[in-house]
Design an enzyme around this catalytic site. Structure first.
Site, mmCIF file in Angstrom:
data_model
loop_
_atom_site.group_PDB
_atom_site.id
_atom_site.type_symbol
_atom_site.label_atom_id
_atom_site.label_comp_id
_atom_site.label_asym_id
_atom_site.label_seq_id
_atom_site.Cartn_x
_atom_site.Cartn_y
_atom_site.Cartn_z
ATOM 1 N N HIS A 157 3.511 -0.149 -6.671
ATOM 2 C CA HIS A 157 4.329 1.031 -6.377
ATOM 3 C C HIS A 157 4.421 1.997 -7.545
ATOM 4 O O HIS A 157 5.248 2.904 -7.528
ATOM 5 C CB HIS A 157 5.722 0.601 -5.913
ATOM 6 C CG HIS A 157 5.684 -0.215 -4.666
ATOM 7 N ND1 HIS A 157 5.702 -1.583 -4.677
ATOM 8 C CD2 HIS A 157 5.584 0.156 -3.358
ATOM 9 C CE1 HIS A 157 5.623 -2.039 -3.431
ATOM 10 N NE2 HIS A 157 5.552 -1.013 -2.620
ATOM 11 N N GLY A 158 3.626 1.801 -8.589
ATOM 12 C CA GLY A 158 3.515 2.781 -9.658
ATOM 13 C C GLY A 158 4.558 2.717 -10.762
ATOM 14 O O GLY A 158 4.668 3.664 -11.550
#
Length: 198
Positions: A157-158
Site C-alpha cells: 500500500h505504499g
C-alpha cells in the site's frame, strides 16, 4: 454344564476384554495428551536469539527469525545516520511516542537504537502485516519521492519508512516499525528478545 459355569466364563471374558480395552485406552491417551506439551520448536519460538554482527559491513542488512517474525539488523552508513535528523518534519512519529508498538526507552532517540550504527526492527509493516522492501539507495525511484534518502517501502500500500524504521506522514501504516527487546552481549554479539540488562 451348569448355569454357574456359564456365568463364570462370561465374567472371565468381560474382565479380560475390559482390561484389554483399558490398556488400549491408556496407550492411546498417552500420545494424545503428550501433544499438548509444547514442542522444542514452539519453546524456541519465544526464546531469545543470539546474533553475531561482527561480519556486517556498513550498508548491509541481516534477517533473523524471532517469535516467527523477521527481525532486521541493518548496519547503517555514516551518510544514512546523518540523513535521519533532516527527516523529522516529514515523519508521522519522529520521536516514537505512539503506543501501538511501544519503543523501548533505550531506542527512543533519533536513530532508534542502542548503538547508532545498528538498527534492529521487526520487518513487518504496521498497516496490514506485509514485509517492506529494502530501498537503501538514495534518490528518485519508482514509488518513492525524488528526495529519497534511503529506507524501506511496503509494496502492498505504499507506506515508506526511513533508515530508523519511522513511518512517513500521510501513509497507510499507522506506526513506526517495531523495535524488539534487545541488548548487546559484546561488541559483536546481539541478543534479540531479551533486554533485562540493557
Amino acid at each position: 454344564m451348569s448355569d454357574q459355569q456359564v456365568d463364570q466364563g462370561k465374567r472371565t471374558w468381560l474382565i479380560a476384554t475390559g482390561c484389554a480395552g483399558a490398556v488400549g485406552g491408556v496407550a492411546t491417551a498417552i500420545p494424545f495428551v503428550s501433544t499438548f506439551a509444547p514442542s522444542e520448536r514452539a519453546k524456541a519460538a519465544g526464546a531469545a536469539v543470539e546474533v553475531d554482527v561482527s561480519a556486517m559491513k556498513p550498508g548491509e542488512k541481516l534477517t533473523v527469525e524471532w517469535r516467527g517474525k523477521p527481525v532486521w539488523i541493518v548496519r547503517r552508513t555514516p551518510e544514512q545516520l546523518d540523513a535521519l535528523a533532516k527527516l523529522d518534519p516529514q515523519l508521522a512519529d519522529p520521536n516514537s511516542d505512539r503506543k501501538a508498538y511501544p519503543t523501548p526507552e533505550y531506542a527512543k532517540n533519533a536513530h532508534r537504537s542502542i548503538k547508532p550504527e545498528y538498527l534492529v526492527v521487526v520487518g513487518i509493516c504496521s498497516h496490514l502485516g506485509c514485509s517492506p522492501s529494502d530501498k537503501f539507495q538514495p534518490g528518485a525511484q519508482p514509488s518513492l519521492p525524488d528526495d529519497w534518502n534511503g529506507g524501506f517501502l511496503c509494496p502492498c500500500h505504499g507506506s515508506t519508512f526511513d533508515m530508523a524504521g519511522r513511518v512517513f506522514k500521510n501513509k497507510p501504516a499507522p506506526d513506526n516499525l517495531e523495535v524488539p527487546p534487545h541488548m548487546y552481549l559484546s561488541d559483536a554479539k546481539l541478543l534479540i528478545g531479551d533486554d533485562k540488562t540493557a
